[in-house]
Design a protein around this motif. Structure first.
Motif, PDB file in Angstrom:
ATOM      1  N   GLU A  94      31.791   4.237   8.213  1.00  0.00           N
ATOM      2  CA  GLU A  94      30.691   5.289   8.627  1.00  0.00           C
ATOM      3  C   GLU A  94      31.088   5.662  10.081  1.00  0.00           C
ATOM      4  OE1 GLU A  94      27.167   3.010   8.522  1.00  0.00           O
ATOM      5  OE2 GLU A  94      27.247   2.757   6.322  1.00  0.00           O
ATOM      6  N   ASP A  95      32.397   5.761  10.555  1.00  0.00           N
ATOM      7  CA  ASP A  95      32.866   6.230  11.844  1.00  0.00           C
ATOM      8  C   ASP A  95      31.920   5.649  13.159  1.00  0.00           C
ATOM      9  OD1 ASP A  95      34.415   8.034  10.493  1.00  0.00           O
ATOM     10  OD2 ASP A  95      33.428   9.628  10.514  1.00  0.00           O
ATOM     11  N   LEU A  96      32.063   4.369  13.025  1.00  0.00           N
ATOM     12  CA  LEU A  96      31.326   3.498  13.875  1.00  0.00           C
ATOM     13  C   LEU A  96      31.724   3.626  15.245  1.00  0.00           C
ATOM     14  CD1 LEU A  96      30.374   0.227  11.911  1.00  0.00           C
ATOM     15  CD2 LEU A  96      28.996   2.335  12.249  1.00  0.00           C
ATOM     16  N   TRP A  97      30.982   3.291  16.308  1.00  0.00           N
ATOM     17  CA  TRP A  97      31.543   3.256  17.609  1.00  0.00           C
ATOM     18  C   TRP A  97      31.766   1.812  18.118  1.00  0.00           C
ATOM     19  CZ3 TRP A  97      32.411   6.498  21.752  1.00  0.00           C
ATOM     20  CH2 TRP A  97      32.473   6.101  23.005  1.00  0.00           C
ATOM     21  N   SER A  98      33.133   1.788  18.703  1.00  0.00           N
ATOM     22  CA  SER A  98      33.416   0.913  19.184  1.00  0.00           C
ATOM     23  C   SER A  98      33.167   0.226  20.602  1.00  0.00           C
ATOM     24  CB  SER A  98      35.031   0.447  19.165  1.00  0.00           C
ATOM     25  OG  SER A  98      35.505  -0.697  19.784  1.00  0.00           O
ATOM     26  N   THR A  99      32.254  -0.480  20.970  1.00  0.00           N
ATOM     27  CA  THR A  99      31.935  -0.854  22.553  1.00  0.00           C
ATOM     28  C   THR A  99      32.989  -1.369  23.411  1.00  0.00           C
ATOM     29  OG1 THR A  99      30.929  -3.014  21.952  1.00  0.00           O
ATOM     30  CG2 THR A  99      29.485  -1.182  21.829  1.00  0.00           C
ATOM     31  N   TYR A 100      33.988  -1.913  22.651  1.00  0.00           N
ATOM     32  CA  TYR A 100      35.125  -2.754  23.628  1.00  0.00           C
ATOM     33  C   TYR A 100      36.073  -1.273  23.866  1.00  0.00           C
ATOM     34  CZ  TYR A 100      38.861  -5.581  24.761  1.00  0.00           C
ATOM     35  OH  TYR A 100      40.076  -6.189  25.838  1.00  0.00           O
ATOM     36  N   HIS A 101      36.551  -0.729  22.732  1.00  0.00           N
ATOM     37  CA  HIS A 101      37.458   0.306  22.874  1.00  0.00           C
ATOM     38  C   HIS A 101      36.962   1.803  23.499  1.00  0.00           C
ATOM     39  CE1 HIS A 101      40.525  -1.996  21.022  1.00  0.00           C
ATOM     40  NE2 HIS A 101      39.751  -2.260  20.118  1.00  0.00           N
ATOM     41  N   GLY A 102      35.634   1.958  23.328  1.00  0.00           N
ATOM     42  CA  GLY A 102      35.138   3.119  24.113  1.00  0.00           C
ATOM     43  C   GLY A 102      35.338   4.259  23.176  1.00  0.00           C
ATOM     44  N   ARG A 103      35.428   4.205  21.961  1.00  0.00           N
ATOM     45  CA  ARG A 103      35.698   5.231  21.100  1.00  0.00           C
ATOM     46  C   ARG A 103      35.264   5.122  19.580  1.00  0.00           C
ATOM     47  NH1 ARG A 103      39.864   3.491  17.620  1.00  0.00           N
ATOM     48  NH2 ARG A 103      41.137   1.901  18.462  1.00  0.00           N
ATOM     49  N   TYR A 104      35.013   6.210  18.902  1.00  0.00           N
ATOM     50  CA  TYR A 104      34.752   5.970  17.477  1.00  0.00           C
ATOM     51  C   TYR A 104      35.943   5.550  16.403  1.00  0.00           C
ATOM     52  CZ  TYR A 104      30.531   8.345  18.200  1.00  0.00           C
ATOM     53  OH  TYR A 104      29.095   8.710  18.813  1.00  0.00           O
ATOM     54  N   MET A 105      35.801   4.802  15.487  1.00  0.00           N
ATOM     55  CA  MET A 105      36.633   4.378  14.594  1.00  0.00           C
ATOM     56  C   MET A 105      36.257   5.210  13.434  1.00  0.00           C
ATOM     57  SD  MET A 105      36.178  -0.080  15.211  1.00  0.00           S
ATOM     58  CE  MET A 105      34.409   0.271  14.784  1.00  0.00           C
ATOM     59  N   TYR A 106      37.341   6.252  13.266  1.00  0.00           N
ATOM     60  CA  TYR A 106      37.230   7.074  12.351  1.00  0.00           C
ATOM     61  C   TYR A 106      37.894   6.756  10.809  1.00  0.00           C
ATOM     62  CZ  TYR A 106      35.640  10.587  15.747  1.00  0.00           C
ATOM     63  OH  TYR A 106      35.146  11.012  16.771  1.00  0.00           O
ATOM     64  N   LEU A 107      37.234   7.344   9.881  1.00  0.00           N
ATOM     65  CA  LEU A 107      37.926   6.836   8.552  1.00  0.00           C
ATOM     66  C   LEU A 107      38.026   8.267   8.312  1.00  0.00           C
ATOM     67  CD1 LEU A 107      38.287   5.590   5.991  1.00  0.00           C
ATOM     68  CD2 LEU A 107      36.155   6.166   5.296  1.00  0.00           C
ATOM     69  N   ASP A 108      39.654   8.613   8.292  1.00  0.00           N
ATOM     70  CA  ASP A 108      40.446   9.986   8.126  1.00  0.00           C
ATOM     71  C   ASP A 108      40.892   9.889   6.659  1.00  0.00           C
ATOM     72  OD1 ASP A 108      42.597   8.266   8.281  1.00  0.00           O
ATOM     73  OD2 ASP A 108      42.952   8.982  10.493  1.00  0.00           O
ATOM     74  N   ALA A 109      41.440  11.089   6.500  1.00  0.00           N
ATOM     75  CA  ALA A 109      41.973  11.257   5.030  1.00  0.00           C
ATOM     76  C   ALA A 109      43.125  10.272   4.856  1.00  0.00           C
ATOM     77  CB  ALA A 109      42.623  12.411   4.985  1.00  0.00           C
ATOM     78  N   ILE A 110      43.954   9.887   5.854  1.00  0.00           N
ATOM     79  CA  ILE A 110      45.007   9.015   5.736  1.00  0.00           C
ATOM     80  C   ILE A 110      44.396   7.531   5.392  1.00  0.00           C
ATOM     81  CG2 ILE A 110      46.828   7.630   6.867  1.00  0.00           C
ATOM     82  CD1 ILE A 110      47.557  10.358   8.388  1.00  0.00           C
ATOM     83  N   GLY A 111      43.373   7.205   6.093  1.00  0.00           N
ATOM     84  CA  GLY A 111      42.830   5.894   5.713  1.00  0.00           C
ATOM     85  C   GLY A 111      42.290   5.919   4.365  1.00  0.00           C
ATOM     86  N   ARG A 112      41.634   6.765   3.998  1.00  0.00           N
ATOM     87  CA  ARG A 112      40.878   6.774   2.683  1.00  0.00           C
ATOM     88  C   ARG A 112      41.972   6.522   1.605  1.00  0.00           C
ATOM     89  NH1 ARG A 112      37.075  11.909   1.440  1.00  0.00           N
ATOM     90  NH2 ARG A 112      36.870  10.522  -0.449  1.00  0.00           N
TER      91      ARG A 112
END
Length: 291
Positions: A34-52
């Motif tokens: 769900e494109d969640l935010w990572s509090t450790y890395h300070g960025r969104y963890m995107y589910l992109d087309a390659i990941g799908r």
């Protein structure tokens, strides 16, 4: 140590635990799609087309990735020393505030603590000694022998990465903290769990005879290690009966299964999550900037 400390304090938290945040290469919980935010890395963890496209097959490339995971540790070690250099800027007093330009929501990034000059310098010298030793060893071999040696040493060390992830991948996940939010599988039915209860829900032990302890190096007793992190690994087996008694008293399940069965459980879990996440929609319009 930086990621490990956070992992212990927020085990299997999809927002907070950096040890399970490997999107879009690996996904261990459907909520991570769900494109969640990572509090450790300070960025969104995107589910992109390659990941799908890749995630339905993550159970097939999971072990090959573990075989070369040590290379990622090399990179992370250098990045960590750069970001925590005591000669660059002032030490952070709190997490960095970052705003999502699309929603106006303010996110927070983990504040990387800066070590003392002595500790940081010792870390740099230790890393330099490692690479000098590696170069000295490989440069004295024939080229083909050096390549084979490098590959074999990383394939063998891949067992360590399998062992580390084995104890958490197929267990329960929460949204924030140590089971404080979104612990949907908590036995009390309140979607939340106490710290020690959550350790049992998010961690499994590997069941093996004492003569196999040398192979696992104490990592097979992850539940006991999470509950009592300062206990040396050669004493963890003695804790099993004590932790079992305590958790049984409060009806908290303890999972302790053989090594092969644990790996099968991980692969089955990855098949289910990979297939489900690959069907989720794309949403990568989030943009962030520092405040």
């Amino acid at each position: 140590k930086s990621t490990h400390y956070v992992h212990h304090s927020a085990t299997n938290s999809v927002h907070d635990d950096p040890d399970i945040q490997h999107m879009p290469l690996l996904c261990f919980d459907e909520r991570m799609g769900e494109d969640l935010w990572s509090t450790y890395h300070g960025r969104y963890m995107y589910l992109d087309a390659i990941g799908r496209a890749m995630l339905p097959y993550q159970n097939w490339y999971y072990f090959p990735v573990m075989a070369v995971a040590r290379i990622n540790l090399y990179i992370q070690s250098i990045l960590y020393l750069v970001q925590t250099c005591p000669f660059l800027g002032d030490p952070p007093k709190a997490g960095k505030k970052i705003m999502d330009e699309a929603t106006g929501e303010v996110k927070e990034k983990y504040a990387w603590p800066k070590p003392s000059v002595t500790t940081w310098t010792a870390s740099v010298l230790g890393l330099a000694f490692f690479w000098c030793s590696m170069y000295t060893y490989l440069s004295n071999l024939e080229f083909s022998t050096a390549i084979c040696s490098f590959i074999i040493m990383h394939l063998v060390s891949g067992l360590l990465h399998v062992q580390i992830l084995l104890s958490h991948v197929a267990m329960h996940y929460c949204v924030d903290g140590h089971g404080t939010v979104g612990a949907t599988s908590a036995p009390n039915g309140n979607d939340e769990a106490g710290f020690y209860e959550w350790q049992a829900l998010s961690t499994l032990d590997v069941d093996c005879p004492p003569w196999m302890d040398w192979f696992h190096g104490g990592l097979q007793f992850q539940l006991e290690h999470h509950c009592f992190p300062r206990v040396p690994r050669w004493r963890l087996r003695e804790l099993c009966a004590l932790t079992d008694e305590i958790f049984a008293k409060y009806d908290v399940p303890v999972v302790r299964i053989p090594f092969i069965e644990a790996n099968r459980r991980v692969l089955r879990h990855m098949v289910i999550v990979g297939n489900n996440v690959s069907k989720m929609g794309l949403n990568s319009d989030k943009k962030v900037k520092s405040l």
